[in-house]
Design a protein around this motif. Structure first.
Motif, PDB file in Angstrom:
ATOM      1  N   MET A   1       0.834  -1.202  -0.115  1.00 62.71           N
ATOM      2  CA  MET A   1      -0.088   0.360   0.418  1.00 62.71           C
ATOM      3  C   MET A   1       0.887   1.331   0.074  1.00 62.71           C
ATOM      4  O   MET A   1       1.970   1.366   0.617  1.00 62.71           O
ATOM      5  CB  MET A   1      -1.057   0.078   1.109  1.00 62.71           C
ATOM      6  N   ASP A   2       0.631   2.036  -0.855  1.00 60.95           N
ATOM      7  CA  ASP A   2       0.918   3.391  -1.100  1.00 60.95           C
ATOM      8  C   ASP A   2       0.624   4.272  -0.311  1.00 60.95           C
ATOM      9  O   ASP A   2      -0.185   5.220  -1.129  1.00 60.95           O
ATOM     10  CB  ASP A   2       1.418   4.220  -2.637  1.00 60.95           C
ATOM     11  N   ILE A   3       0.617   4.817   0.649  1.00 59.21           N
ATOM     12  CA  ILE A   3       0.240   5.840   1.555  1.00 59.21           C
ATOM     13  C   ILE A   3       1.106   7.254   0.900  1.00 59.21           C
ATOM     14  O   ILE A   3       0.020   7.656   1.241  1.00 59.21           O
ATOM     15  CB  ILE A   3       0.647   5.094   3.018  1.00 59.21           C
ATOM     16  N   SER A   4       1.434   6.789   0.685  1.00 54.79           N
ATOM     17  CA  SER A   4       2.495   9.085   0.235  1.00 54.79           C
ATOM     18  C   SER A   4       0.798   8.691  -1.104  1.00 54.79           C
ATOM     19  O   SER A   4       0.032  10.519  -0.960  1.00 54.79           O
ATOM     20  CB  SER A   4       3.049   8.700  -0.145  1.00 54.79           C
ATOM     21  N   SER A   5       0.426   8.715  -1.192  1.00 56.94           N
ATOM     22  CA  SER A   5      -0.375   8.702  -2.986  1.00 56.94           C
ATOM     23  C   SER A   5      -2.163   9.529  -2.295  1.00 56.94           C
ATOM     24  O   SER A   5      -2.846   9.485  -2.840  1.00 56.94           O
ATOM     25  CB  SER A   5      -1.151   7.503  -3.772  1.00 56.94           C
ATOM     26  N   TYR A   6      -2.077   8.944  -1.042  1.00 56.82           N
ATOM     27  CA  TYR A   6      -3.498   9.079  -0.215  1.00 56.82           C
ATOM     28  C   TYR A   6      -3.624  10.568   0.308  1.00 56.82           C
ATOM     29  O   TYR A   6      -4.470  10.982   1.011  1.00 56.82           O
ATOM     30  CB  TYR A   6      -3.706   8.192   1.003  1.00 56.82           C
ATOM     31  N   ILE A   7      -1.958  11.267   0.376  1.00 60.96           N
ATOM     32  CA  ILE A   7      -2.041  12.133   1.526  1.00 60.96           C
ATOM     33  C   ILE A   7      -2.697  13.764   0.735  1.00 60.96           C
ATOM     34  O   ILE A   7      -1.776  13.604   0.350  1.00 60.96           O
ATOM     35  CB  ILE A   7      -0.959  12.121   2.448  1.00 60.96           C
ATOM     36  N   ALA A  28       5.840  17.804   0.160  1.00 65.61           N
ATOM     37  CA  ALA A  28       5.190  16.741  -0.770  1.00 65.61           C
ATOM     38  C   ALA A  28       6.363  16.636  -1.434  1.00 65.61           C
ATOM     39  O   ALA A  28       5.377  15.220  -2.104  1.00 65.61           O
ATOM     40  CB  ALA A  28       3.795  17.759  -1.031  1.00 65.61           C
ATOM     41  N   GLU A  29       7.236  16.827  -2.274  1.00 65.58           N
ATOM     42  CA  GLU A  29       7.201  16.744  -3.403  1.00 65.58           C
ATOM     43  C   GLU A  29       8.431  15.623  -3.050  1.00 65.58           C
ATOM     44  O   GLU A  29       8.372  14.631  -3.824  1.00 65.58           O
ATOM     45  CB  GLU A  29       8.422  17.797  -4.316  1.00 65.58           C
ATOM     46  N   VAL A  30       9.177  15.136  -1.987  1.00 64.18           N
ATOM     47  CA  VAL A  30      10.336  14.170  -1.329  1.00 64.18           C
ATOM     48  C   VAL A  30       9.231  13.151  -1.337  1.00 64.18           C
ATOM     49  O   VAL A  30       9.726  11.688  -1.866  1.00 64.18           O
ATOM     50  CB  VAL A  30      10.993  14.740  -0.362  1.00 64.18           C
ATOM     51  N   ASN A  31       8.163  13.023  -0.634  1.00 71.27           N
ATOM     52  CA  ASN A  31       7.369  12.461  -0.548  1.00 71.27           C
ATOM     53  C   ASN A  31       6.163  11.940  -1.511  1.00 71.27           C
ATOM     54  O   ASN A  31       5.090  10.736  -1.422  1.00 71.27           O
ATOM     55  CB  ASN A  31       6.510  12.097   0.680  1.00 71.27           C
ATOM     56  N   HIS A  32       6.469  12.371  -2.796  1.00 69.71           N
ATOM     57  CA  HIS A  32       5.092  12.160  -3.551  1.00 69.71           C
ATOM     58  C   HIS A  32       4.156  11.714  -2.925  1.00 69.71           C
ATOM     59  O   HIS A  32       3.287  11.082  -3.347  1.00 69.71           O
ATOM     60  CB  HIS A  32       5.771  10.878  -4.409  1.00 69.71           C
ATOM     61  N   PHE A  33       3.357  13.321  -2.000  1.00 69.46           N
ATOM     62  CA  PHE A  33       1.716  13.189  -1.384  1.00 69.46           C
ATOM     63  C   PHE A  33       0.371  14.004  -2.553  1.00 69.46           C
ATOM     64  O   PHE A  33       1.331  14.109  -3.931  1.00 69.46           O
ATOM     65  CB  PHE A  33       2.443  14.121  -0.244  1.00 69.46           C
ATOM     66  N   ALA A  34       0.095  13.352  -2.934  1.00 66.27           N
ATOM     67  CA  ALA A  34      -0.618  13.889  -3.570  1.00 66.27           C
ATOM     68  C   ALA A  34      -1.384  14.907  -3.846  1.00 66.27           C
ATOM     69  O   ALA A  34      -1.354  15.970  -5.080  1.00 66.27           O
ATOM     70  CB  ALA A  34      -2.416  13.569  -3.151  1.00 66.27           C
ATOM     71  N   ILE A 205      -6.717  10.767   2.675  1.00 66.05           N
ATOM     72  CA  ILE A 205      -6.297  10.892   3.870  1.00 66.05           C
ATOM     73  C   ILE A 205      -5.751  13.045   4.145  1.00 66.05           C
ATOM     74  O   ILE A 205      -4.773  13.145   3.738  1.00 66.05           O
ATOM     75  CB  ILE A 205      -5.018  10.407   5.266  1.00 66.05           C
ATOM     76  N   GLY A 206      -6.271  14.075   5.136  1.00 68.64           N
ATOM     77  CA  GLY A 206      -5.720  15.003   4.801  1.00 68.64           C
ATOM     78  C   GLY A 206      -4.939  14.922   6.936  1.00 68.64           C
ATOM     79  O   GLY A 206      -5.737  15.221   7.578  1.00 68.64           O
ATOM     80  N   THR A 207      -3.826  15.404   6.484  1.00 68.50           N
ATOM     81  CA  THR A 207      -3.302  15.647   7.957  1.00 68.50           C
ATOM     82  C   THR A 207      -1.884  17.113   7.334  1.00 68.50           C
ATOM     83  O   THR A 207      -1.846  16.573   6.912  1.00 68.50           O
ATOM     84  CB  THR A 207      -2.993  13.661   8.232  1.00 68.50           C
ATOM     85  N   SER A 208      -1.673  17.047   8.513  1.00 67.10           N
ATOM     86  CA  SER A 208      -1.169  18.179   8.937  1.00 67.10           C
ATOM     87  C   SER A 208       0.723  16.724   9.442  1.00 67.10           C
ATOM     88  O   SER A 208       1.944  17.386   8.774  1.00 67.10           O
ATOM     89  CB  SER A 208      -0.894  19.281   9.804  1.00 67.10           C
ATOM     90  N   ASN A 209       0.692  15.674   9.348  1.00 66.51           N
ATOM     91  CA  ASN A 209       1.303  15.212  10.230  1.00 66.51           C
ATOM     92  C   ASN A 209       1.501  13.897   8.677  1.00 66.51           C
ATOM     93  O   ASN A 209       1.942  12.853   8.532  1.00 66.51           O
ATOM     94  CB  ASN A 209       0.718  13.838  11.174  1.00 66.51           C
TER      95      ASN A 209
END
Length: 223
Positions: A1-7, A28-34, A205-209
């Motif tokens: 599961m790629d958690i990053s893509s959910y965030i 966000a760029e480093v972790n490939h967040f949505a 997932i919306g989060t500051s964490n």
């Protein structure tokens, strides 16, 4: 599961600084967040920073109370789109729900969703602030969202008296089915929290964490 893509990597504090927003974008760029989710004033700044990345810019509309007239929310949304926003998380008028004025709730959703006619790639999320709603009200507004064709229903702003809950997410998911996606936000601080909601069927997932979550660490962040 790629958690990053959910965030949706979030910074919505009133005292957020440019340096903090820059750090948010870099993380966000480093972790490939949505996305990064920021207040409207920072949309142009984030849009420039993330121009050549796979991270989208999300902003909030009618935030955090949802109490602005429809026309104000539409103007705010149009301005954000002009400045580079690609996703909009807007707060429904909670008082309208509590007053049983669901026709107004539906009209507002229609007006906001109509922006997709000129911005075909736009993603719109309606924030319910579930801590103030009954189970029946959550189901009613979820059903309206399904009828209107909004992209996501979202649990919380992170600024209410409570955040996401398993029960609220289950009601939302059971009501909208596969037609509308669900975003959980508010109080999601650990990898276990995130996995729990993903297992319930949420797509964001919306989060500051976000950084702590992908590292499996415990964070003290509030959102």
């Amino acid at each position: 599961m790629d958690i990053s893509s959910y965030i949706d990597h979030t910074l919505l504090k009133a005292d957020a600084t440019k340096e903090q927003v820059k750090e948010l974008c870099q993380e966000a760029e480093v972790n490939h967040f949505a996305t990064v989710c920021v207040n409207p004033d920072y949309v142009p700044y984030c849009s420039a920073l993330l121009k050549d990345t796979d991270v989208k810019v999300c902003t909030v509309i009618g935030f955090p109370l949802g109490a602005n007239p429809i026309e104000v929310k539409v103007f705010e949304a149009e301005r954000a789109l002009e400045e580079g926003a690609e996703e909009l998380d807007y707060v429904i008028n909670i008082s309208d729900v509590k007053n049983g004025e669901f026709d107004k709730v539906k009209e507002e959703m229609k007006r906001i969703t109509a922006l997709k006619s000129t911005h075909s790639d736009l993603i719109i999320k309606a924030i319910f602030e579930v801590c103030y709603l009954t189970d029946t009200e959550i189901a009613q507004v979820s059903n309206i969202a399904k009828e209107v064709g909004i992209d996501y229903v979202k649990t919380s702003t992170g600024f209410g008296s409570g955040g996401a809950s398993e029960k609220a997410v289950e009601i939302m998911k059971n009501t909208v089915g596969e037609k509308v996606k669900v975003k959980a936000s508010g109080g999601i601080r650990t990898l276990e929290d995130a996995k729990k909601y993903i297992d319930l069927g949420v797509s964001r997932i919306g989060t500051s964490n976000g950084v702590s979550i992908v590292k499996g660490e415990v964070s003290t962040g509030s959102y």
